[in-house]
Design a protein around this motif. Structure first.
Motif, PDB file in Angstrom:
ATOM      1  N   GLU A   7     -42.948  14.743 -35.523  1.00 16.55           N
ATOM      2  CA  GLU A   7     -42.014  13.918 -34.751  1.00 16.55           C
ATOM      3  C   GLU A   7     -40.667  13.906 -35.450  1.00 16.55           C
ATOM      4  OE1 GLU A   7     -40.011  11.988 -32.380  1.00 16.55           O
ATOM      5  OE2 GLU A   7     -42.130  11.948 -31.767  1.00 16.55           O
ATOM      6  N   ASP A  51     -44.907  16.148 -31.032  1.00 14.80           N
ATOM      7  CA  ASP A  51     -43.807  15.923 -30.090  1.00 14.80           C
ATOM      8  C   ASP A  51     -43.329  17.289 -29.603  1.00 14.80           C
ATOM      9  OD1 ASP A  51     -41.697  14.962 -28.624  1.00 14.80           O
ATOM     10  OD2 ASP A  51     -40.399  14.628 -30.360  1.00 14.80           O
ATOM     11  N   SER A  79     -44.495  12.927 -25.664  1.00 22.15           N
ATOM     12  CA  SER A  79     -43.252  13.482 -25.132  1.00 22.15           C
ATOM     13  C   SER A  79     -42.523  12.442 -24.286  1.00 22.15           C
ATOM     14  CB  SER A  79     -43.546  14.715 -24.270  1.00 22.15           C
ATOM     15  OG  SER A  79     -42.371  15.193 -23.647  1.00 22.15           O
TER      16      SER A  79
END
Length: 225
Positions: A7, A51, A79
């Motif tokens: 992330e 992500d 997402s």
């Protein structure tokens, strides 16, 4: 449970690592595609949270790499895009779940527990060997309905052995799984030996059986019915 968070949002990654660390997870993070790729190729994880939108590449391309590294590793996509196309692409590539931002960390935690039970524990809510019962939710071990006191590291070590039952695991692999990156800088495995011997003693004194066998020159093997 050892988890890698891929992330690039600093606030979100800090929130997730802080929260899941308090829940007993061993947490590692990567904020770029390159760093995530390096970690996936070097270490093993129970679950990887990915992500899609990373600054130097698409998180989608990491999914096959995780699957090739270990078929047992769970993959969850997070997402900001609530796109059916992205969901289908991610699931078809091998992801197990898809969560749209923003989300509550408590919801992600529930999904991780469900995924861990499904993939690592084969759908079982409890792990049973002989007269021992492990409850992954409460993180407890009992023998004939009497709880056995384990330290956090002893419990993590027992779960690691259960998942790798009948396989020989080395001291470096144990250290890497339980301590993560922080153990890379040390070549002293005394801590592994101490926790392992304490766990071995508790299991032996409780049941009269020695479940953890030393495989000389290679490591240890856990054997149980």
């Amino acid at each position: 449970m050892k988890v890698l968070f891929v992330e690039d949002e600093p606030v979100l990654i800090e929130e997730m690592v802080d929260y899941f660390s308090t829940q007993g997870y061993l947490c590692e993070s990567a904020s770029t595609y390159a760093r995530a790729e390096e970690k996936i190729e070097t270490y093993n994880y129970d679950i990887v949270i990915i992500d899609i939108g990373l600054p130097d590449g698409s998180g989608m391309n990491l999914i096959p790499r995780v699957s090739r590294s270990s078929e047992e590793t769970g993959i969850v996509i997070v997402s900001a895009k609530n796109s059916l196309t992205d969901k289908l692409e991610g699931l078809n590539l091998g992801a197990d779940d898809y969560l749209t931002k923003p989300f509550y960390v408590e919801e992600l935690n529930a999904r991780l527990h469900a995924l861990y039970r499904r993939k690592m524990l084969k759908g079982n809510r409890h792990i049973i060997f002989d007269d021992f019962v492990i409850d992954p939710l409460s993180k407890t071990l009992s023998f004939k309905n009497k709880e056995i006191s384990l330290t956090k590291k002893e419990y993590q070590l027992l779960l690691y052995f259960i998942v790798n039952k009948e396989r020989v695991v080395s001291k470096p692999s144990i250290a890497e799984h339980i301590w993560g990156d922080y153990f890379d800088q040390s070549d002293n495995f005394d801590a592994v030996y101490v926790h392992l011997m304490n766990l071995r003693k508790k299991l032996n004194q409780t049941s009269g059986k020695d479940y953890i066998k030393t495989v000389y020159g290679m490591g240890y093997r856990f054997s149980a019915a």
